[in-house]
Design an enzyme around this catalytic site. Structure first.
Site, PDB file in Angstrom:
ATOM      1  N   ASN A  39      36.237  41.846  49.885  1.00 34.40           N
ATOM      2  CA  ASN A  39      35.125  42.098  48.961  1.00 34.40           C
ATOM      3  C   ASN A  39      34.122  40.958  49.114  1.00 34.40           C
ATOM      4  O   ASN A  39      34.361  39.852  48.643  1.00 34.40           O
ATOM      5  CB  ASN A  39      35.687  42.163  47.526  1.00 34.40           C
ATOM      6  CG  ASN A  39      34.598  42.289  46.485  1.00 34.40           C
ATOM      7  OD1 ASN A  39      33.445  42.580  46.811  1.00 34.40           O
ATOM      8  ND2 ASN A  39      34.960  42.068  45.229  1.00 34.40           N
ATOM      9  N   TRP A  40      33.007  41.249  49.790  1.00 30.66           N
ATOM     10  CA  TRP A  40      32.038  40.189  50.073  1.00 30.66           C
ATOM     11  C   TRP A  40      31.159  39.887  48.852  1.00 30.66           C
ATOM     12  O   TRP A  40      30.357  38.952  48.897  1.00 30.66           O
ATOM     13  CB  TRP A  40      31.161  40.585  51.273  1.00 30.66           C
ATOM     14  CG  TRP A  40      31.929  40.752  52.555  1.00 30.66           C
ATOM     15  CD1 TRP A  40      33.290  40.607  52.734  1.00 30.66           C
ATOM     16  CD2 TRP A  40      31.393  41.091  53.837  1.00 30.66           C
ATOM     17  NE1 TRP A  40      33.615  40.846  54.045  1.00 30.66           N
ATOM     18  CE2 TRP A  40      32.482  41.143  54.756  1.00 30.66           C
ATOM     19  CE3 TRP A  40      30.113  41.369  54.313  1.00 30.66           C
ATOM     20  CZ2 TRP A  40      32.308  41.454  56.104  1.00 30.66           C
ATOM     21  CZ3 TRP A  40      29.943  41.677  55.660  1.00 30.66           C
ATOM     22  CH2 TRP A  40      31.029  41.717  56.547  1.00 30.66           C
ATOM     23  N   LYS A  41      31.272  40.676  47.828  1.00 34.34           N
ATOM     24  CA  LYS A  41      30.489  40.480  46.587  1.00 34.34           C
ATOM     25  C   LYS A  41      28.990  40.336  46.913  1.00 34.34           C
ATOM     26  O   LYS A  41      28.513  40.945  47.851  1.00 34.34           O
ATOM     27  CB  LYS A  41      31.018  39.278  45.803  1.00 34.34           C
ATOM     28  CG  LYS A  41      32.526  39.337  45.593  1.00 34.34           C
ATOM     29  CD  LYS A  41      32.991  38.378  44.560  1.00 34.34           C
ATOM     30  CE  LYS A  41      34.514  38.379  44.520  1.00 34.34           C
ATOM     31  NZ  LYS A  41      35.058  37.649  43.415  1.00 34.34           N
ATOM     32  N   HIS A  54      35.906  46.595  39.114  1.00 30.48           N
ATOM     33  CA  HIS A  54      36.179  45.168  39.359  1.00 30.48           C
ATOM     34  C   HIS A  54      35.917  44.385  38.073  1.00 30.48           C
ATOM     35  O   HIS A  54      34.990  44.705  37.325  1.00 30.48           O
ATOM     36  CB  HIS A  54      35.287  44.669  40.497  1.00 30.48           C
ATOM     37  CG  HIS A  54      35.689  43.317  40.992  1.00 30.48           C
ATOM     38  ND1 HIS A  54      35.357  42.161  40.312  1.00 30.48           N
ATOM     39  CD2 HIS A  54      36.416  42.930  42.066  1.00 30.48           C
ATOM     40  CE1 HIS A  54      35.865  41.124  40.965  1.00 30.48           C
ATOM     41  NE2 HIS A  54      36.507  41.568  42.034  1.00 30.48           N
ATOM     42  N   GLU A  68      34.514  41.680  37.512  1.00 25.06           N
ATOM     43  CA  GLU A  68      33.151  41.136  37.378  1.00 25.06           C
ATOM     44  C   GLU A  68      32.212  42.205  36.847  1.00 25.06           C
ATOM     45  O   GLU A  68      31.283  41.909  36.086  1.00 25.06           O
ATOM     46  CB  GLU A  68      32.680  40.578  38.736  1.00 25.06           C
ATOM     47  CG  GLU A  68      33.365  39.253  39.028  1.00 25.06           C
ATOM     48  CD  GLU A  68      33.521  38.921  40.499  1.00 25.06           C
ATOM     49  OE1 GLU A  68      32.862  39.551  41.342  1.00 25.06           O
ATOM     50  OE2 GLU A  68      34.329  38.021  40.798  1.00 25.06           O
ATOM     51  N   GLU A  82      44.445  42.760  39.742  1.00 24.65           N
ATOM     52  CA  GLU A  82      43.750  41.484  39.896  1.00 24.65           C
ATOM     53  C   GLU A  82      43.711  40.765  38.550  1.00 24.65           C
ATOM     54  O   GLU A  82      42.837  41.047  37.717  1.00 24.65           O
ATOM     55  CB  GLU A  82      42.318  41.724  40.360  1.00 24.65           C
ATOM     56  CG  GLU A  82      42.211  42.439  41.682  1.00 24.65           C
ATOM     57  CD  GLU A  82      40.888  42.117  42.363  1.00 24.65           C
ATOM     58  OE1 GLU A  82      40.916  41.511  43.426  1.00 24.65           O
ATOM     59  OE2 GLU A  82      39.840  42.455  41.805  1.00 24.65           O
ATOM     60  N   GLY A  98      38.789  34.025  41.975  1.00 20.70           N
ATOM     61  CA  GLY A  98      37.835  32.961  42.296  1.00 20.70           C
ATOM     62  C   GLY A  98      38.165  31.620  41.673  1.00 20.70           C
ATOM     63  O   GLY A  98      37.330  30.722  41.644  1.00 20.70           O
ATOM     64  N   SER A 123      42.510  34.955  44.353  1.00 23.16           N
ATOM     65  CA  SER A 123      42.700  33.702  45.090  1.00 23.16           C
ATOM     66  C   SER A 123      43.745  33.817  46.199  1.00 23.16           C
ATOM     67  O   SER A 123      44.530  32.890  46.410  1.00 23.16           O
ATOM     68  CB  SER A 123      43.041  32.569  44.120  1.00 23.16           C
ATOM     69  OG  SER A 123      41.948  32.346  43.255  1.00 23.16           O
ATOM     70  N   GLY A 172      38.493  38.183  47.892  1.00 21.29           N
ATOM     71  CA  GLY A 172      37.095  37.804  47.698  1.00 21.29           C
ATOM     72  C   GLY A 172      36.733  36.633  48.596  1.00 21.29           C
ATOM     73  O   GLY A 172      36.407  36.795  49.764  1.00 21.29           O
ATOM     74  N   GLY A 173      36.839  35.416  48.053  1.00 18.34           N
ATOM     75  CA  GLY A 173      36.385  34.212  48.746  1.00 18.34           C
ATOM     76  C   GLY A 173      36.866  34.095  50.183  1.00 18.34           C
ATOM     77  O   GLY A 173      36.066  33.817  51.091  1.00 18.34           O
TER      78      GLY A 173
HETATM   79  C1  PEP Z   1      38.059  39.620  44.047  1.00 22.16           C
HETATM   80  O1  PEP Z   1      36.911  39.383  43.759  1.00 22.16           O
HETATM   81  O2  PEP Z   1      38.476  40.781  44.051  1.00 22.16           O
HETATM   82  C2  PEP Z   1      38.923  38.500  44.370  1.00 22.16           C
HETATM   83  C3  PEP Z   1      40.205  38.709  44.426  1.00 22.16           C
HETATM   84  O3  PEP Z   1      38.312  37.282  44.593  1.00 22.16           O
HETATM   85  P1  PEP Z   1      39.027  35.937  45.100  1.00 22.16           P
HETATM   86  O4  PEP Z   1      39.893  36.299  46.275  1.00 22.16           O
HETATM   87  O5  PEP Z   1      37.902  35.036  45.480  1.00 22.16           O
HETATM   88  O6  PEP Z   1      39.838  35.434  43.970  1.00 22.16           O
END
Ligand code: PEP
Length: 256
Positions: free
Chosen positions: A9-11, A95, A97, A167, A173, A212, A233-234
């Site tokens: 997920n590049w957000k 999600h 966010e 999640e 994050g 994470s 994500g990251g």
């Molecule tokens: C996400 O945004 O779905 C996520 C899991 O982010 P991160 O891996 O950065 O925690």
């Protein structure tokens, strides 16, 4: 047998040039990895450049969000058909966010899930508890409610027409991931909840962990029986780290 799945997920990151470079590098690193389904979710403005790079590879495309109407006066929204036209097979829905920053509720999530499935997209329904909910012992209650509401009145015959991502919001994050034991406890509960809703197909629906995930912690997580992959994500913004995670999820040897 559930095929493992990894989604990046590049957000709201990556201008076109960066997205193009990331997609090209991922294609080089992952083109031989068939043991796992690999999906990337760039921002809308980069869907076309990424699609051009990946469409002849094993990497698939996802939208990060969708609206439930097929077209019309919905300024700023994107329909399932627009995502499909851009090359998407998948879409991330609900999600945290979007729930927390943009006010998306379970009713909106339910409409998005139905519209996506009806159009032929595969939704990834995201669920997860916040830190205070976990501390009060409400984790399973929150997860059950998000799943039941998000999947309300949905009839599914094909387990591959949906995936769930657990999640924990406190792990997204933050650098704090759930331990494999904490994650597996919730994944087992998600599976039980799916069995009550879908009966026969629940055992074949893929449940991903997100929060994470790194090349260092994925091995412990993926060895849990109900963790079928990861939403990342990251670590998905760097080709090498995403590729390492994908290889580990696919059971391939790590490289340094
Ligand atoms: C996400 O945004 O779905 C996520 C899991 O982010 P991160 O891996 O950065 O925690």
């Amino acid at each position: 047998m559930r095929k493992r799945l990894v989604i990046g997920n590049w957000k709201m990151n990556m201008l076109k040039k960066e997205a193009l470079e990331l997609a090209q590098r991922l294609s080089e690193l992952l083109s031989h990895l068939n043991q796992v389904d690999i999906v990337v979710a760039p921002p809308y403005t980069s869907l076309d450049v990424v699609y051009k790079v990946i469409h002849k590879t094993n990497i698939q495309l996802a939208g990060q969000n969708v609206f439930w109407e097929p077209s019309g006066a919905f300024t700023g929204e994107i329909s399932p058909y627009m995502l499909i036209e851009a090359g998407c097979k998948w879409v991330i829905i609900g999600h945290s966010e979007r729930r927390d920053i943009l006010g998306e509720d379970d009713n909106m999530v339910e409409r998005k899930i139905k519209a996506s499935i009806n159009a032929g997209l595969i939704p990834i329904l995201c669920v997860g508890e916040k830190l205070d909910e976990r501390e009060k012992g409400y984790t399973m209650k929150v997860i059950k409610s998000q799943i039941e509401k998000g999947l309300k009145n949905l009839n599914l015959a094909d387990p591959n027409s949906i995936a769930i991502a657990y999640e924990p919001v406190w792990a997204i994050g933050t650098g704090k991931n759930a331990t494999p034991e904490e994650a597996e406890a919730v994944h087992g509960f998600v599976r039980e909840t799916l069995r009550k809703i879908f009966n026969g197909i629940a055992d074949n629906i893929r449940i991903l962990y997100g929060g994470s995930v790194t090349p260092e912690n994925i091995k412990g997580l993926i060895s849990s029986p109900d963790i079928d992959g990861a939403l990342i994500g990251g670590a998905s913004l760097r080709a090498e780290s995403f590729a390492k995670i994908a290889r580990l999820i696919g059971g391939m040897p790590h490289w340094t």
